[in-house]
Design a protein around this motif. Structure first.
Motif, PDB file in Angstrom:
ATOM      1  N   GLU A  54      71.348  42.592  12.112  1.00  0.00           N
ATOM      2  CA  GLU A  54      72.763  42.526  11.741  1.00  0.00           C
ATOM      3  C   GLU A  54      73.524  43.721  12.301  1.00  0.00           C
ATOM      4  OE1 GLU A  54      73.715  42.033   7.656  1.00  0.00           O
ATOM      5  OE2 GLU A  54      72.631  40.138   7.452  1.00  0.00           O
TER       6      GLU A  54
ATOM      7  N   GLN B  86      76.708  43.227  14.742  1.00  0.00           N
ATOM      8  CA  GLN B  86      78.030  43.641  14.295  1.00  0.00           C
ATOM      9  C   GLN B  86      78.558  44.810  15.118  1.00  0.00           C
ATOM     10  OE1 GLN B  86      78.317  44.139  10.017  1.00  0.00           O
ATOM     11  NE2 GLN B  86      76.917  42.435   9.654  1.00  0.00           N
TER      12      GLN B  86
ATOM     13  N   THR C 162      76.499  49.962   8.860  1.00  0.00           N
ATOM     14  CA  THR C 162      76.879  48.634   9.347  1.00  0.00           C
ATOM     15  C   THR C 162      75.657  47.709   9.327  1.00  0.00           C
ATOM     16  OG1 THR C 162      78.603  49.531  10.791  1.00  0.00           O
ATOM     17  CG2 THR C 162      77.760  47.329  11.315  1.00  0.00           C
TER      18      THR C 162
END
Length: 257
Positions: free
Chosen positions: A210, A214, A204
């Protein structure tokens, strides 16, 4: 690097004497001989350069077995050789011995590059668990470049392995139900210093920032179901270890055929 290959002789012997091979699998799962190597930042640069030189030579020789390099931001490099059946260990051993015997000068040259390129080295054998994973679509294109990975090691309380496996199934189902398509891998130890560890790899996000952003959104989507799952997990584990890292295809080797 010859030393790294030599280590597998020890692990293959221990594996055959300690790992129960009674279970018959209709479709054998991919396994990985993994060398866990501790490095300083300077050593990491040297080790990656040495691995790249070795892989260039393997490509020239059309060496038949691939290898995969991953490393973390906190001093670990994992060098892996995938295989399917335990008999493959003998084939890998024979091919490597033949290669270095026939190219002794190159072997010595490479050994010099690996000299002082790491602080410590250990090994284990992991087995992929596709039924507990979310796999990317198959591709005939050889992967290139680098990819961010989030590594986790869950230390499971003794006797709680089957219960924990059911929780993994619930987690994978939640990701699928919410259409989270990022690759997620579960691996079990087939031979390791601690057999009560479950290894996870999550792709992910393209970087750490990030990933955390996420991942937080994912757990918000999971809602009460996710909260209950995490509560159940906490009672079955004694420790969780995490690493931020990279799978580096430019320092990995894939045979042409």
């Amino acid at each position: 690097m010859k030393r790294l290959f030599g280590v597998i002789l020890i692990f293959s012997i221990l594996l055959l004497s300690n790992h129960h091979l009674n279970a018959q699998e209709s479709a054998p799962k991919t396994k990985y001989m993994v060398w866990e190597i501790k490095v300083t930042p300077v050593q990491l640069e040297s080790l990656l350069a040495a691995l790249k030189s070795q892989n260039e030579f393997l490509k020239e020789q059309n060496y038949p077995f691939p290898n995969i390099t991953q490393y973390t931001s906190d001093g670990y490099l994992w060098y892996s050789v995938p295989f399917t059946n335990y008999a493959d260990i003998d084939k890998i051993e024979a091919a490597s011995q033949k290669l270095w015997k026939e190219n002794s000068d190159k072997s010595k040259e490479l050994q010099e590059q690996f000299k002082d390129a790491f602080s410590a080295i250990g090994g284990l054998i992991l087995e992929a668990q596709p039924e507990l994973s979310i796999l990317p679509g198959e591709s005939s294109v050889t992967p290139k470049g680098k990819k961010f990975r989030f590594f986790e090691k869950f230390y499971i309380k003794y006797g709680k392995e089957k219960e924990f496996e059911e929780l993994i199934k619930r987690y994978v189902a939640m990701r699928k139900n919410h259409d989270i398509q990022d690759a997620f891998y579960t691996l079990y130890p087939a031979f390791a210093p601690d057999m009560n560890v479950v290894y996870f790899i999550d792709e992910t996000g393209n970087n750490a920032a990030e990933h955390y952003t996420q991942n937080e959104k994912h757990w918000q989507m999971f809602g009460e179901e996710g909260e209950q799952l995490w509560e159940d997990v906490k009672h079955l584990v004694s420790k969780i270890e995490t690493h931020l890292g990279t799978i580096d295809y430019e320092v990995s080797y894939f045979p042409a055929n």
